[in-house]
Motif scaffolding. Structure first.
Motif, PDB file in Angstrom:
ATOM      1  N   PHE A 278      63.525  25.260 -16.344  1.00  0.00           N
ATOM      2  CA  PHE A 278      63.438  24.640 -17.656  1.00  0.00           C
ATOM      3  C   PHE A 278      62.003  24.564 -18.171  1.00  0.00           C
ATOM      4  N   GLN A 279      61.047  24.528 -17.246  1.00  0.00           N
ATOM      5  CA  GLN A 279      59.642  24.515 -17.662  1.00  0.00           C
ATOM      6  C   GLN A 279      59.271  25.783 -18.417  1.00  0.00           C
ATOM      7  N   CYS A 280      60.027  26.867 -18.200  1.00  0.00           N
ATOM      8  CA  CYS A 280      59.721  28.131 -18.869  1.00  0.00           C
ATOM      9  C   CYS A 280      60.066  28.100 -20.351  1.00  0.00           C
ATOM     10  N   SER A 281      60.784  27.081 -20.796  1.00  0.00           N
ATOM     11  CA  SER A 281      61.208  27.015 -22.186  1.00  0.00           C
ATOM     12  C   SER A 281      60.410  26.028 -23.020  1.00  0.00           C
ATOM     13  N   VAL A 282      59.612  25.172 -22.390  1.00  0.00           N
ATOM     14  CA  VAL A 282      58.928  24.101 -23.128  1.00  0.00           C
ATOM     15  C   VAL A 282      57.470  24.037 -22.702  1.00  0.00           C
ATOM     16  N   GLY A 283      56.701  23.222 -23.428  1.00  0.00           N
ATOM     17  CA  GLY A 283      55.320  22.928 -23.061  1.00  0.00           C
ATOM     18  C   GLY A 283      54.318  23.950 -23.561  1.00  0.00           C
ATOM     19  N   ARG A 284      53.093  23.516 -23.653  1.00  0.00           N
ATOM     20  CA  ARG A 284      51.994  24.377 -24.065  1.00  0.00           C
ATOM     21  C   ARG A 284      51.188  24.817 -22.846  1.00  0.00           C
ATOM     22  N   PRO A 285      50.403  25.888 -22.982  1.00  0.00           N
ATOM     23  CA  PRO A 285      49.618  26.347 -21.828  1.00  0.00           C
ATOM     24  C   PRO A 285      48.587  25.335 -21.338  1.00  0.00           C
ATOM     25  N   ASP A 286      48.138  24.447 -22.241  1.00  0.00           N
ATOM     26  CA  ASP A 286      47.069  23.516 -21.863  1.00  0.00           C
ATOM     27  C   ASP A 286      47.606  22.160 -21.423  1.00  0.00           C
ATOM     28  N   ASP A 287      48.901  22.053 -21.083  1.00  0.00           N
ATOM     29  CA  ASP A 287      49.421  20.790 -20.563  1.00  0.00           C
ATOM     30  C   ASP A 287      48.685  20.437 -19.277  1.00  0.00           C
ATOM     31  N   CYS A 288      48.173  19.207 -19.222  1.00  0.00           N
ATOM     32  CA  CYS A 288      47.320  18.833 -18.094  1.00  0.00           C
ATOM     33  C   CYS A 288      47.922  17.742 -17.218  1.00  0.00           C
ATOM     34  N   LEU A 289      49.172  17.355 -17.467  1.00  0.00           N
ATOM     35  CA  LEU A 289      49.771  16.324 -16.632  1.00  0.00           C
ATOM     36  C   LEU A 289      50.043  16.885 -15.243  1.00  0.00           C
ATOM     37  N   PRO A 290      49.848  16.091 -14.224  1.00  0.00           N
ATOM     38  CA  PRO A 290      50.041  16.595 -12.849  1.00  0.00           C
ATOM     39  C   PRO A 290      51.493  16.955 -12.584  1.00  0.00           C
ATOM     40  N   ASP A 291      51.663  18.030 -11.848  1.00  0.00           N
ATOM     41  CA  ASP A 291      53.007  18.484 -11.507  1.00  0.00           C
ATOM     42  C   ASP A 291      52.938  19.315 -10.236  1.00  0.00           C
ATOM     43  N   ILE A 292      54.065  19.429  -9.556  1.00  0.00           N
ATOM     44  CA  ILE A 292      54.156  20.248  -8.354  1.00  0.00           C
ATOM     45  C   ILE A 292      54.324  21.704  -8.763  1.00  0.00           C
ATOM     46  N   PRO A 293      53.597  22.663  -8.165  1.00  0.00           N
ATOM     47  CA  PRO A 293      53.739  24.081  -8.538  1.00  0.00           C
ATOM     48  C   PRO A 293      55.182  24.559  -8.361  1.00  0.00           C
ATOM     49  N   TRP A 294      55.574  25.492  -9.201  1.00  0.00           N
ATOM     50  CA  TRP A 294      56.955  25.972  -9.202  1.00  0.00           C
ATOM     51  C   TRP A 294      57.343  26.605  -7.875  1.00  0.00           C
ATOM     52  N   HIS A 295      56.395  27.321  -7.225  1.00  0.00           N
ATOM     53  CA  HIS A 295      56.758  28.024  -5.994  1.00  0.00           C
ATOM     54  C   HIS A 295      56.976  27.065  -4.831  1.00  0.00           C
ATOM     55  N   GLN A 296      56.433  25.853  -4.905  1.00  0.00           N
ATOM     56  CA  GLN A 296      56.753  24.867  -3.877  1.00  0.00           C
ATOM     57  C   GLN A 296      58.176  24.340  -4.067  1.00  0.00           C
ATOM     58  N   HIS A 297      58.555  24.125  -5.313  1.00  0.00           N
ATOM     59  CA  HIS A 297      59.957  23.778  -5.579  1.00  0.00           C
ATOM     60  C   HIS A 297      60.880  24.899  -5.105  1.00  0.00           C
ATOM     61  N   PHE A 298      60.432  26.134  -5.299  1.00  0.00           N
ATOM     62  CA  PHE A 298      61.302  27.260  -4.966  1.00  0.00           C
ATOM     63  C   PHE A 298      61.484  27.397  -3.452  1.00  0.00           C
ATOM     64  N   GLN A 299      60.516  26.983  -2.674  1.00  0.00           N
ATOM     65  CA  GLN A 299      60.697  26.986  -1.222  1.00  0.00           C
ATOM     66  C   GLN A 299      61.857  26.079  -0.822  1.00  0.00           C
ATOM     67  N   ALA A 300      61.923  24.893  -1.454  1.00  0.00           N
ATOM     68  CA  ALA A 300      63.055  24.001  -1.175  1.00  0.00           C
ATOM     69  C   ALA A 300      64.363  24.626  -1.658  1.00  0.00           C
ATOM     70  N   ALA A 301      64.305  25.321  -2.803  1.00  0.00           N
ATOM     71  CA  ALA A 301      65.521  25.947  -3.334  1.00  0.00           C
ATOM     72  C   ALA A 301      66.032  27.043  -2.404  1.00  0.00           C
ATOM     73  N   THR A 302      65.142  27.850  -1.856  1.00  0.00           N
ATOM     74  CA  THR A 302      65.580  28.915  -0.947  1.00  0.00           C
ATOM     75  C   THR A 302      66.208  28.340   0.324  1.00  0.00           C
ATOM     76  N   SER A 303      65.676  27.213   0.807  1.00  0.00           N
ATOM     77  CA  SER A 303      66.281  26.574   1.984  1.00  0.00           C
ATOM     78  C   SER A 303      67.706  26.114   1.681  1.00  0.00           C
ATOM     79  N   LEU A 304      67.892  25.548   0.478  1.00  0.00           N
ATOM     80  CA  LEU A 304      69.237  25.109   0.098  1.00  0.00           C
ATOM     81  C   LEU A 304      70.172  26.295  -0.086  1.00  0.00           C
ATOM     82  N   VAL A 305      69.674  27.377  -0.655  1.00  0.00           N
ATOM     83  CA  VAL A 305      70.498  28.573  -0.852  1.00  0.00           C
ATOM     84  C   VAL A 305      70.988  29.103   0.492  1.00  0.00           C
ATOM     85  N   ARG A 306      70.108  29.139   1.472  1.00  0.00           N
ATOM     86  CA  ARG A 306      70.512  29.617   2.803  1.00  0.00           C
ATOM     87  C   ARG A 306      71.485  28.644   3.469  1.00  0.00           C
TER      88      ARG A 306
END
Length: 672
Positions: free
Chosen positions: A382-410
């Motif tokens: 969903f982050q791919c559809s919203v927000g500006r490039p200069d958003d500076c609020l702290p967030d967890i990188p997408w690929h760290q979320h994706f590591q958890a997603a791949t574990s769930l997929v397996r």
């Protein structure tokens, strides 16, 4: 959500019952107006629409279906979305009509023999005589499974009928002046589908779409030729035989293509989303403004399924998913309306923190894996559809979320079900298809091989579908090859292959891409004659852009290659020429082509036609060009071009890689 026009089905939220439209009088057709366009009913029963007959929209049964002993269906039946089932249904109805008319003739023959001698004047039943009395006195088709009045417990009735000595004769209408055949011309009908969405009895969104249907009527009979058989299917048979002479009809869509995690939609179900009063504006903003941005290609291929079968059921049943969407709504509200306040930042971080907390608790319980995967993929995508490039609020990188997603997929064993789903009748799991999209293109952001590259390789060798074409627009086999190129680049960056081995692999992949090339003329404008989008043609056009972008990327892996090489500039010029086949503007599909635009733009020179065409497309998008992955991709290309052009002015023709620029700027974008 309520669907006000026939021809489309979707899962409704809290909805207002549609007002029934009274039957409209049938206009009288005369020879002076026979060439005018015939208006088809928008809310007739599906049986009459399949037969291409006028429906009086009677309730609970229309008069035509009641008279012929057919099942009258106003709700979209299962067979409507499948071409094979639709053909089988046509044959079934055709046989029922034949048996019904045969039984009717037998009954009339018996009545005529008892009351009057044969050959006297008589009348045949017409559409104007379909009354309740006629329906009660006519014979019901014994073999029809759709006859509502037939008692299946009674013994079969065998009535004598002599095929060679019919007792009822058809009047010769051709000899009368008023029954002379009239000329007919092909015509097209636009079907406008409108939807009104209600959430908790509150109207939230209203939209519409237009589909085009073509038809053909048989030519007038000639005195020297035998008359055409009076077959209700002759009109359709002629159209199917000569369909190439007319404008392309609306392409068939499979509305049950994916295996959604919430199961098939239930038309009687009403979604009730529990949310605090303070968060109600965010939920309304998400449904009104954000939801339509998330799966634009899925919306084209399966109208309404993104709302009714993916997002709304998850909002209702998945608390973690709800917090994720509320956070996304706050980000979109902040970026589009320029809100700069502590309150909006607090809403973003509050719901983002609630999402992470819910995820961690669910992971610790080791339960609700499907819901956890659903929410995790939502946080990434969903982050791919919203927000500006200069958003500076702290967030967890997408690929760290994706590591958890791949574990769930397996853990859910989705790759196994995905890899063995070679049967065309099997529906790919939606969550696995979305994971594949993120996995393949996300691997190019990191310079790594996709997590499930072996699964995609098996799917490619077995020529089976993954649903990627229906979800994001690019054909599956092209996405499989992009996965192979990502694996090859990972081997190159890891210095696993020498130059000879690398060039050999590049050559083999190039040959595989040659096999995916469409025939000449396959890429064409994706509009019908009335301006409606043709989904399959749009997919072919988008696949062509992904294919050329993949060739550019593959050629860039050749040792010593440069974007100033003539072959590379020719590919970029060819890529720019494909823009004309992609609809532009806020309602276009440029935002669904972020990855190929990144690859093509990063290898364009200052004098390339791509940059001029790309600037025009950005101008057409307006403010939407500043948000989501598209806005981040534009910002990245501007920085790549700036550094590359500065080096060119200094006489140095070096390749500035977009991934190096992202590292320099500290950008951690998922550009898909």
């Amino acid at each position: 959500m309520s669907n006000k026009a026939a021809g489309q089905s979707s899962k409704p939220t809290t909805m207002v019952a549609p007002k029934s439209t009274p039957p409209r009088p049938t206009p009288t057709l005369n020879t002076s107006t026979s060439s005018k366009m015939h208006k088809r009913s928008r809310s007739g029963c599906f049986t009459c629409r399949l037969r291409r007959k006028k429906c009086d929209e009677g309730s609970p049964q229309c008069k035509a279906c009641k008279h012929l002993g057919l099942k009258c269906e106003y709700k979209r039946p299962v067979w409507w979305s499948n071409n094979e089932q639709r053909k089988a249904q046509k044959e079934t109805i055709k046989n029922i009509i034949k048996r019904t008319k045969l039984s009717e003739k037998t009954s009339q023959a018996s009545a005529a023999g008892a009351e009057s001698p044969p050959g006297l004047s008589h009348s045949l039943p017409t559409s104007a005589t379909y009354s309740d009395v006629t329906a009660r006195t006519r014979a019901v088709s014994v073999d029809s499974q759709y006859s509502l009045e037939y008692d299946f417990n009674q013994p079969p009735v065998q009535e004598p009928f002599d095929l060679y000595h019919p007792q009822v004769f058809t009047p010769q209408f051709e000899s009368h002046l008023h029954y002379q055949p009239y000329p007919s011309t092909p015509y097209e009908v636009d079907i406008k589908t409108e939807r009104q969405m209600f959430v908790n009895d509150v109207p939230t969104r209203r939209d519409s779409s237009i589909s085009t249907f073509s038809t053909f009527q048989p030519p007038p009979s000639h005195d020297s030729l035998p008359p055409l058989p009076e077959d209700p299917w002759v009109q359709e048979d002629i159209y199917e035989a000569h369909g190439h002479l007319f404008s392309p009809p609306e392409e068939g869509l499979d509305f049950n293509f994916f295996d959604f995690s919430h199961g098939p939609p239930h038309p009687s179900h009403q979604s009730v989303i529990q949310v605090d009063d303070c968060d109600r504006p965010l939920l309304d903003h998400f449904i009104d403004n954000v939801l339509r941005l998330i799966f634009p290609i899925l919306e084209v291929n399966q109208h309404g399924s993104a709302r009714s079968e993916v997002i709304l059921p998850a909002l209702e049943s998945n608390k973690c998913y709800l917090h994720c969407c509320l956070s996304i709504a706050a980000i979109h509200l902040k970026s589009t309306q320029g809100i700069q306040s502590e309150q909006i930042d607090s809403d973003i971080m509050r719901h983002r923190y609630a999402t992470i907390s819910e995820l961690c608790e669910a992971l610790n319980r080791d339960t609700d894996h499907v819901q956890i995967l659903e929410a995790t993929l939502g946080m990434i995508f969903f982050q791919c559809s919203v927000g500006r490039p200069d958003d500076c609020l702290p967030d967890i990188p997408w690929h760290q979320h994706f590591q958890a997603a791949t574990s769930l997929v397996r853990k859910l064993e989705l790759p196994d079900a995905f890899a063995h789903g070679n049967n065309s009748q099997m529906h790919p799991p939606f969550n696995m298809t979305l994971t594949s999209w993120i996995d393949i293109l996300g691997a190019t952001m990191l310079g790594r091989a996709p997590q499930f590259a072996n699964t995609y390789r098996d799917k490619h060798l077995s020529a089976s579908t993954s649903g990627l074409c229906e979800l994001m627009g690019c054909e599956d086999r092209m996405m499989y090859l992009i996965s192979e190129i990502a694996c090859l680049e990972a081997l190159k960056l890891g210095n696993v292959l020498d130059d000879m081995q690398l060039c050999e692999h590049i050559k083999l992949l190039g040959q595989q891409m040659d096999l995916t090339e469409p025939p000449p003329g396959a890429v064409d404008l994706p509009y019908s004659s009335t301006g409606a989008i043709r989904p399959k043609q749009l997919s072919r056009n988008m696949t062509a852009m992904f294919r050329v972008a993949a060739r550019i990327w593959l050629c860039s892996l050749v040792p010593g290659s440069s974007k100033f090489d003539q072959s590379m500039m020719d590919l970029v010029s060819r890529f720019a020429g494909l823009f004309e086949f992609i609809p532009s503007g806020p309602d276009g599909f440029d935002r669904s082509l972020v990855w190929p635009l990144l690859i093509g733009g990063a290898h364009s020179t200052n004098s390339s036609a791509f940059r001029h065409v790309f600037a025009d497309r950005i101008a057409c998008l307006g403010e939407q060009a500043e948000f989501g992955s598209f806005g981040r991709m534009v910002r990245l290309l501007q920085e790549v071009w700036r550094q590359s052009d500065e080096e060119s002015k200094m006489g140095e023709r070096q390749n500035v890689h977009w991934r190096d620029v992202m590292r320099q700027k500290g950008w951690d974008f998922l550009l898909i």
